[in-house]
Design a protein around this motif. Structure first.
Motif, short mmCIF file in Angstrom:
data_model
loop_
_atom_site.label_atom_id
_atom_site.label_comp_id
_atom_site.label_asym_id
_atom_site.label_seq_id
_atom_site.Cartn_x
_atom_site.Cartn_y
_atom_site.Cartn_z
N ALA A 148 0.70 -1.16 0.01
CA ALA A 148 -0.09 -0.11 0.20
C ALA A 148 0.98 1.28 -0.05
O ALA A 148 0.52 2.23 -0.71
N TYR A 149 2.01 1.05 0.86
CA TYR A 149 2.86 2.45 0.78
C TYR A 149 3.49 2.70 -0.54
O TYR A 149 3.38 3.93 -0.85
N CYS A 150 4.01 1.77 -1.11
CA CYS A 150 4.62 1.94 -2.60
C CYS A 150 3.38 2.42 -3.51
O CYS A 150 3.64 3.43 -4.12
N ALA A 151 2.34 1.69 -3.64
CA ALA A 151 1.23 2.29 -4.39
C ALA A 151 0.65 3.65 -4.19
O ALA A 151 0.60 4.63 -4.91
N SER A 152 0.85 3.97 -2.89
CA SER A 152 0.33 5.34 -2.63
C SER A 152 1.29 6.15 -2.91
O SER A 152 1.15 7.62 -3.33
N LYS A 153 2.63 5.88 -2.75
CA LYS A 153 3.61 6.92 -3.22
C LYS A 153 3.93 7.24 -4.58
O LYS A 153 4.34 8.21 -5.23
N PHE A 154 3.68 5.88 -5.41
CA PHE A 154 3.84 5.94 -6.92
C PHE A 154 2.68 6.99 -7.20
O PHE A 154 2.40 7.87 -8.16
N GLY A 155 1.52 7.02 -6.49
CA GLY A 155 0.12 7.72 -6.67
C GLY A 155 0.57 9.14 -6.66
O GLY A 155 -0.10 9.94 -7.40
N VAL A 156 1.29 9.52 -5.66
CA VAL A 156 1.60 11.12 -5.11
C VAL A 156 2.22 11.69 -6.62
O VAL A 156 2.15 12.63 -6.87
N ILE A 157 3.25 10.80 -7.01
CA ILE A 157 4.08 11.28 -8.54
C ILE A 157 3.09 11.43 -9.59
O ILE A 157 2.95 12.50 -10.20
N GLY A 158 2.10 10.76 -9.57
CA GLY A 158 1.01 10.95 -10.81
C GLY A 158 0.24 12.12 -10.50
O GLY A 158 -0.01 12.90 -11.53
N LEU A 159 -0.27 12.22 -9.22
CA LEU A 159 -0.99 13.53 -8.86
C LEU A 159 -0.43 14.65 -9.17
O LEU A 159 -0.77 15.70 -9.86
N THR A 160 0.85 14.73 -8.80
CA THR A 160 1.75 15.77 -8.82
C THR A 160 2.05 16.08 -10.38
O THR A 160 1.93 17.32 -10.51
N GLN A 161 2.32 15.25 -11.20
CA GLN A 161 2.46 15.39 -12.63
C GLN A 161 1.31 15.96 -13.38
O GLN A 161 1.33 17.03 -14.06
N SER A 162 -0.01 15.59 -12.86
CA SER A 162 -1.08 16.00 -13.39
C SER A 162 -1.53 17.60 -13.30
O SER A 162 -1.64 18.18 -14.01
N LEU A 163 -1.25 17.68 -12.05
CA LEU A 163 -1.64 19.06 -11.29
C LEU A 163 -0.49 19.84 -12.08
O LEU A 163 -0.95 21.09 -12.29
N SER A 164 0.46 19.70 -11.93
CA SER A 164 1.75 20.34 -12.57
C SER A 164 1.37 21.09 -14.01
O SER A 164 1.49 22.13 -14.55
N LYS A 165 0.93 20.21 -14.81
CA LYS A 165 0.79 20.33 -16.05
C LYS A 165 -0.79 21.40 -16.46
O LYS A 165 -0.73 22.40 -16.98
N GLU A 166 -1.56 21.03 -15.32
CA GLU A 166 -2.84 21.94 -15.52
C GLU A 166 -2.62 23.29 -15.05
O GLU A 166 -3.32 24.22 -15.46
N PHE A 167 -1.95 23.56 -13.95
CA PHE A 167 -1.52 24.83 -13.29
C PHE A 167 -0.08 25.49 -13.70
O PHE A 167 -0.08 26.72 -13.00
N ALA A 168 0.62 25.01 -14.54
CA ALA A 168 1.91 25.61 -14.88
C ALA A 168 1.65 27.20 -15.33
O ALA A 168 2.29 28.05 -15.04
N LYS A 169 0.71 27.24 -16.21
CA LYS A 169 0.26 28.52 -17.01
C LYS A 169 -0.24 29.60 -15.87
O LYS A 169 -0.39 30.66 -16.03
N LYS A 170 -0.69 29.01 -14.71
CA LYS A 170 -1.33 29.84 -13.53
C LYS A 170 -0.10 30.29 -12.78
O LYS A 170 -0.15 30.90 -11.73
N GLY A 171 1.24 29.94 -12.90
CA GLY A 171 2.24 30.55 -12.02
C GLY A 171 2.37 29.40 -10.75
O GLY A 171 2.84 29.81 -9.57
N ILE A 172 1.91 28.19 -10.80
CA ILE A 172 1.62 27.42 -9.55
C ILE A 172 2.40 25.99 -9.94
O ILE A 172 2.33 25.51 -10.94
N LYS A 173 3.92 26.07 -9.18
CA LYS A 173 4.64 24.65 -9.39
C LYS A 173 4.15 23.74 -8.63
O LYS A 173 3.73 23.87 -7.61
N VAL A 174 4.21 22.36 -9.18
CA VAL A 174 3.82 21.52 -8.30
C VAL A 174 5.03 20.22 -8.56
O VAL A 174 5.09 19.89 -9.67
N ASN A 175 5.71 20.09 -7.36
CA ASN A 175 6.81 19.21 -7.40
C ASN A 175 6.41 17.86 -6.06
O ASN A 175 5.95 18.26 -5.41
N SER A 176 7.22 16.91 -6.37
CA SER A 176 7.21 15.82 -5.48
C SER A 176 8.87 15.81 -4.90
O SER A 176 9.64 15.78 -5.76
#
Ligand code: NAD
Length: 258
Positions: free
Chosen positions: A153-181
């Motif tokens: 579960a831990y590995c799955a959750s932490k792989f998921g965090v990277i996916g969440l981060t990548q998706s948000l970063s693409k959506e909000f980069a043009k608004k000046g919001i950086k999202v990194n993990s």
């Protein structure tokens, strides 16, 4: 003072890596909202910051509860202003062989480690859109890049965090919001005090041999410190890192490289 007057929120700020991040952000001049489900831990860290002439406040915040996140978010806005920096460090870690890995362990781990970051990112993004930008830093793990046994579960959750981060970063980069993990290797915190015995079982090590095993294995031959992680958080919070978004940055003494 690279973050003077910036408003920072840290989840899981009452212990370990989150605590180290709160102290470092405050040292750089940020106003720090130290949040944790453990209010005593959050208060201890906020008091330590204030004793050193920093600016901080403690809030009880459960990352699995959206209503609580919204309420605390608006209290922070009232006290310090709109959020510039949001660090999701709250997390749990349970090591068990797969056949003993219950559905309850799976659900609890996913709720805190992955859904909790998703919910907190909602509040962070809403405030950052109003603020004209910001930096979100999500704590993943080396176990978010490579699977390891007894850690499903831990590995799955932490792989998921990277996916969440990548998706948000693409959506909000043009608004000046950086999202990194950030993907730490082994960092000696209360989390390891709780799990060293279970980790030892999977490698046939005694509890007190586990850290020596890591020291030997890690190319830098030392265990990570909370400051190693906190310094990267500061960098990701400054404009020096404005062209860095959607990344999952390793901090692991060379233990894993991808
Ligand atoms: N220590 C390591 O070696 C290591 C390595 C890689 C990643 N990480 C990650 O770093 C983060 C911090 O870990 P740590 O080692 O400092 O652990 P820690 O146990 O010292 O701190 C975790 C904090 O999260 C808080 N927390 C737990 N459930 C919560 C909830 N529902 N709402 C709000 N707060 C909650 C706890 O009260 C605690 O203060 C975690 O996400 C962890 O997975 C740690």
């Amino acid at each position: 003072m690279r973050l003077k007057d910036k408003v920072a929120v840290v989840t899981g700020g009452g212990s370990g890596i989150g605590e180290g991040i709160c102290l470092e952000l405050a040292k750089q001049g940020a106003k720090v909202a130290v949040t944790d489900i453990n209010k005593e831990g959050a208060e201890r860290v906020a008091n330590a910051i204030k004793e050193n002439d920093g600016i901080a406040s403690a809030y009880k915040l459960d990352v699995t509860d959206m209503k609580n996140i919204k309420e605390v978010g608006s209290l922070i806005k009232k006290e310090f202003g709109l959020v510039d920096i949001w660090v999701n460090s709250a997390g749990i870690s349970i090591i068990t062989p797969f056949l003993e890995h219950t559905e309850e362990i799976w659900d609890l781990t996913m709720d805190i480690n992955l859904k909790g970051q998703f919910l907190c990112c909602k509040e962070a993004i809403i405030q950052m859109l109003e603020n004209g930008g910001g930096s979100i830093i999500n704590m993943s793990s080396q176990s978010g890049k490579v699977g390891t046994n007894n850690y499903q579960a831990y590995c799955a959750s932490k792989f998921g965090v990277i996916g969440l981060t990548q998706s948000l970063s693409k959506e909000f980069a043009k608004k000046g919001i950086k999202v990194n993990s950030i993907c730490p290797g082994v960092v000696n915190t209360p989390m390891w005090e709780k799990q060293a015995a279970d980790y030892g079982k999977k490698r046939n090590l005694k509890e007190d041999e586990v850290m020596d095993y890591f020291r030997e294995k890690i190319p830098a031959h030392r265990i990570g410190t909370v400051e190693d992680i906190a310094k990267l958080v500061v960098f990701l919070s400054t404009s020096d890192s404005d062209y860095i978004t959607g990344q999952a940055l390793n901090v692991n003494g060379g233990d894993y490289m991808a």
